[in-house]
Design an enzyme around this catalytic site. Structure first.
Site, PDB file in Angstrom:
ATOM      1  N   LYS A 195      -4.067   5.654  10.464  1.00  0.00           N
ATOM      2  CA  LYS A 195      -2.923   5.028   9.821  1.00  0.00           C
ATOM      3  C   LYS A 195      -3.408   4.206   8.621  1.00  0.00           C
ATOM      4  O   LYS A 195      -4.426   3.516   8.708  1.00  0.00           O
ATOM      5  CB  LYS A 195      -2.229   4.116  10.833  1.00  0.00           C
ATOM      6  CG  LYS A 195      -0.928   3.572  10.319  1.00  0.00           C
ATOM      7  CD  LYS A 195      -0.326   2.621  11.328  1.00  0.00           C
ATOM      8  CE  LYS A 195       0.686   1.739  10.646  1.00  0.00           C
ATOM      9  NZ  LYS A 195       0.748   0.401  11.214  1.00  0.00           N
TER      10      LYS A 195
ATOM     11  N   HIS B  62       0.851  -1.196   0.000  1.00  0.00           N
ATOM     12  CA  HIS B  62       0.000   0.000   0.000  1.00  0.00           C
ATOM     13  C   HIS B  62       0.884   1.243   0.000  1.00  0.00           C
ATOM     14  O   HIS B  62       2.111   1.148  -0.003  1.00  0.00           O
ATOM     15  CB  HIS B  62      -1.019  -0.029   1.141  1.00  0.00           C
ATOM     16  CG  HIS B  62      -0.443  -0.040   2.525  1.00  0.00           C
ATOM     17  ND1 HIS B  62       0.311   0.993   3.027  1.00  0.00           N
ATOM     18  CD2 HIS B  62      -0.499  -0.971   3.504  1.00  0.00           C
ATOM     19  CE1 HIS B  62       0.666   0.713   4.263  1.00  0.00           C
ATOM     20  NE2 HIS B  62       0.210  -0.491   4.571  1.00  0.00           N
TER      21      HIS B  62
ATOM     22  N   CYS C 123       2.060  -7.342  15.289  1.00  0.00           N
ATOM     23  CA  CYS C 123       3.398  -6.753  15.478  1.00  0.00           C
ATOM     24  C   CYS C 123       4.476  -7.812  15.319  1.00  0.00           C
ATOM     25  O   CYS C 123       5.640  -7.471  15.172  1.00  0.00           O
ATOM     26  CB  CYS C 123       3.565  -6.172  16.875  1.00  0.00           C
ATOM     27  SG  CYS C 123       2.469  -4.822  17.298  1.00  0.00           S
TER      28      CYS C 123
ATOM     29  N   HIS D  72      -2.612  -2.646  16.638  1.00  0.00           N
ATOM     30  CA  HIS D  72      -3.463  -3.497  15.789  1.00  0.00           C
ATOM     31  C   HIS D  72      -4.887  -3.647  16.292  1.00  0.00           C
ATOM     32  O   HIS D  72      -5.718  -4.270  15.629  1.00  0.00           O
ATOM     33  CB  HIS D  72      -2.804  -4.874  15.593  1.00  0.00           C
ATOM     34  CG  HIS D  72      -1.539  -4.776  14.795  1.00  0.00           C
ATOM     35  ND1 HIS D  72      -0.305  -4.633  15.371  1.00  0.00           N
ATOM     36  CD2 HIS D  72      -1.347  -4.726  13.460  1.00  0.00           C
ATOM     37  CE1 HIS D  72       0.613  -4.518  14.419  1.00  0.00           C
ATOM     38  NE2 HIS D  72       0.009  -4.571  13.263  1.00  0.00           N
TER      39      HIS D  72
ATOM     40  N   CYS E  92       1.673 -10.453  20.128  1.00  0.00           N
ATOM     41  CA  CYS E  92       0.769  -9.857  19.135  1.00  0.00           C
ATOM     42  C   CYS E  92       1.244 -10.291  17.755  1.00  0.00           C
ATOM     43  O   CYS E  92       2.356  -9.950  17.347  1.00  0.00           O
ATOM     44  CB  CYS E  92       0.751  -8.334  19.234  1.00  0.00           C
ATOM     45  SG  CYS E  92      -0.130  -7.579  17.841  1.00  0.00           S
TER      46      CYS E  92
ATOM     47  N   HIS F 165       4.029   1.664   2.263  1.00  0.00           N
ATOM     48  CA  HIS F 165       5.263   0.985   1.837  1.00  0.00           C
ATOM     49  C   HIS F 165       5.906   1.756   0.689  1.00  0.00           C
ATOM     50  O   HIS F 165       7.131   1.921   0.640  1.00  0.00           O
ATOM     51  CB  HIS F 165       4.973  -0.451   1.397  1.00  0.00           C
ATOM     52  CG  HIS F 165       4.218  -1.247   2.412  1.00  0.00           C
ATOM     53  ND1 HIS F 165       2.943  -1.687   2.206  1.00  0.00           N
ATOM     54  CD2 HIS F 165       4.571  -1.653   3.663  1.00  0.00           C
ATOM     55  CE1 HIS F 165       2.530  -2.348   3.286  1.00  0.00           C
ATOM     56  NE2 HIS F 165       3.494  -2.335   4.179  1.00  0.00           N
TER      57      HIS F 165
ATOM     58  N   CYS G 252      -3.571  -4.677  21.820  1.00  0.00           N
ATOM     59  CA  CYS G 252      -2.410  -4.025  21.235  1.00  0.00           C
ATOM     60  C   CYS G 252      -2.899  -2.718  20.610  1.00  0.00           C
ATOM     61  O   CYS G 252      -3.787  -2.742  19.763  1.00  0.00           O
ATOM     62  CB  CYS G 252      -1.789  -4.924  20.162  1.00  0.00           C
ATOM     63  SG  CYS G 252      -0.719  -4.018  19.030  1.00  0.00           S
TER      64      CYS G 252
ATOM     65  N   LYS H  91      -2.813  -2.327   6.480  1.00  0.00           N
ATOM     66  CA  LYS H  91      -3.506  -3.509   5.984  1.00  0.00           C
ATOM     67  C   LYS H  91      -4.412  -4.090   7.051  1.00  0.00           C
ATOM     68  O   LYS H  91      -5.530  -4.482   6.796  1.00  0.00           O
ATOM     69  CB  LYS H  91      -2.492  -4.589   5.607  1.00  0.00           C
ATOM     70  CG  LYS H  91      -1.347  -4.088   4.792  1.00  0.00           C
ATOM     71  CD  LYS H  91      -0.322  -5.178   4.537  1.00  0.00           C
ATOM     72  CE  LYS H  91       0.790  -5.164   5.559  1.00  0.00           C
ATOM     73  NZ  LYS H  91       2.082  -5.581   5.000  1.00  0.00           N
TER      74      LYS H  91
END
Ligand code: ME8
Length: 506
Positions: A294, A17, A128, A145, A125, A20, A142, A297
């Protein structure tokens, strides 16, 4: 000078995405700029494949992890080309060369006495791929996430990170620019000062990964496996050559703040233990968000960067990302803002300048550009970016570099308005003056094209071609009066044609 730059290696549990693309473009802009300065460069990117979350996605699809990775990696391999980035090597952590290097590296840490057996009991997690303490959770989840971590109890191997606390503090003391920006160095340092806990460097419960050389029933913890890529790649990227000595001392890691601890604390400690020099520098940038969230994904909130590239072109995206946020800081990106800057800054400021100037040279000078000295405002501004932009780059201030160059672009547009070449052209006795003005403008735009080429490689080449100038991008050419006499300059097609605001992408 040598300049080796890396991006994080990305997880292959999903497709790329814009987040990256952001780091990969930044690395490419840096590397292209350093090449212009005559540096010997190396640019590494790739994929992190031995994650539990990768094994899980593969299982959901009924595929073996490697089979799944072999399929999805094609999306990742395609990313650099779509955004006009030119890495020298694309590493996969499933490469045999990488796996052998990881085993050798871990054996060195083991032989150094920094690894011991223990029981890990606690939370993990999978998002992560990290062990979590209760204190790191928000409402039991977390925060990154927004999921509850899993409870794990297993026998595995620990790395004596605690033994490196003082050496890491000394490192931060002695090298104030080890991590930049400074506020990120302070974040890493205060984490170290709070006291470092040993961490588990292996996983017993899952077979997907690199087996430990002394206990092959366990695999290396995915983060340890992944970090080593920056070094391992140099050992096999060029067949028959080992690039470690040549490039390792010059490595600059680019990453976002989400993975600061792994890179700024765990990684230098592992390198010290294995007997390798620590990295030269780490640059930690912020998050790009959409509507203040953020782009990730796992949150299912994704802009497909390749879609924006299809609409606006790679250059426009490469430009916009360093406008959306000051590089280093967090920032919000939107399709509307990209569209607006595409029209105003790329289309009007830069594109129209080329169209107007080439039309003037074609109309009043039959497409000829004579040799003429440059002094005065334009020449000074060009000399200014010749000095200023490399200084901005040395601080990873990509946004500042764009600001400096854009000041000159705007200055050139003002110069057209002030000198009014079409008025000068009415008076035969002012022929020399017209030659001089057109030369100054063409020379300024030529220098801008060279200076901007690391951000806008395709546009830069088009400007130089339209002005019938050599394709040479050496940084020395970002100086006044380097335009060559030329013939055959014709009114150029728009660099950034009008585009309808895409509704699908918004
Ligand atoms: O963390 N804004 O991989 P990953 C800015 N495999 N940058 C972003 C971003 C955003 N919204 N989203 C992603 C991993 N990035 C590990 C790394 S390295 C030894 C192992 C970029 O696929 C940014 O560079 O989750 C971030 O650090 C990285 O992608 C995380 O990629």
């Amino acid at each position: 000078m040598r300049f080796y730059v890396t991006t994080p290696i990305y997880y292959v549990n999903s497709t790329p995405h814009i987040g990256h693309a952001y780091t990969t473009i930044a690395a490419d802009v840096l590397v292209r700029h350093h090449r212009q300065r005559g540096d010997e460069t190396f640019f590494l990117t790739g994929t992190d494949e031995h994650a539990s979350k990768v094994a899980r996605v593969a299982e959901e699809q009924g595929l073996a992890p490697k089979e799944y990775a072999d399929q999805i990696v094609e999306h990742w391999r395609a990313l650099p080309e779509r955004i006009d980035a030119q890495p020298d090597f694309f590493i996969r952590t499933t490469d045999e060369g990488h796996k052998a290097f990881v085993q050798d590296f871990l054996q060195r840490v083991y032989d150094n006495g920094d690894i011991y057996e223990g029981t890990y009991e606690g939370l993990y997690c999978v998002g992560c791929e990290a062990f979590k303490t209760e204190a790191e959770l928000v409402d039991g989840k977390c925060p990154e996430h927004e999921v509850e971590p899993e409870y794990i109890r297993e026998q595995n191997y620990f790395f004596r990170l605690s033994a490196y606390q003082n050496r890491l503090l000394e490192l931060y003391e002695q090298r104030p620019d080890f991590v930049v920006p400074t506020f990120r160095a302070n974040e890493a340092r205060s984490f170290i000062e709070q006291g470092l806990q040993d961490f588990s460097i292996s996983r017993a419960g899952q077979p997907w990964g690199v087996p430990l050389p002394w206990a092959p029933d366990q695999v290396a913890y995915v983060w340890v496996d992944a970090l080593i890529n920056y070094l391992s790649a140099l050992s096999y990227a060029r067949e028959g050559e080992n690039l470690v000595e040549r490039y390792w001392p010059e490595v600059r890691h680019l990453l976002a703040k989400d993975i600061l601890r792994f890179h700024c604390v765990f990684w230098p400690a592992l390198l010290l233990s294995a007997g390798y020099p620590v990295p030269k520098q780490l640059f930690v940038h912020g998050y790009l968000t959409i509507d203040q969230r953020k782009i990730s994904k796992s949150l299912g909130n994704v802009i497909e960067p390749l879609d924006l590239v299809d609409v606006y072109g790679a250059d426009a995206l490469r430009y916009y990302l360093f406008r959306a946020a000051r590089f280093g800081q967090d920032g919000n990106a939107s399709v509307e803002e990209l569209h607006e800057r595409y029209e105003r800054e790329l289309g009007n400021d830069l594109g129209n300048l080329l169209s107007r100037l080439t039309a003037l040279i074609s109309k009043f000078r039959d497409g000829k550009l004579g040799a003429s000295g440059g002094s005065g405002e334009v020449a000074e501004a060009v000399a200014g970016i010749g000095r200023e932009v490399p200084a901005r780059f040395d601080e990873y201030d990509l946004t500042g570099a764009l600001d400096s160059i854009w000041d000159v672009v705007r200055g050139l547009n003002r110069h057209v308005e002030q000198t009014k070449p079409w008025e000068i052209a009415k008076d035969e006795s002012r022929a020399d003056e017209l030659d001089r003005v057109l030369y100054e403008l063409a020379d300024g735009l030529r220098a801008v094209a060279v200076a901007i080429s690391s951000f806008l490689p395709e546009t830069s080449a088009r400007i130089l071609t339209a002005l019938r100038q050599p394709a040479d991008l050496a940084w020395e050419l970002v100086a006044p009066s380097r335009a060559q006499p030329a013939e055959g300059i014709a009114a150029a097609d728009p660099l950034f044609p009008r585009i309808d605001l895409p509704t699908a992408a918004a």
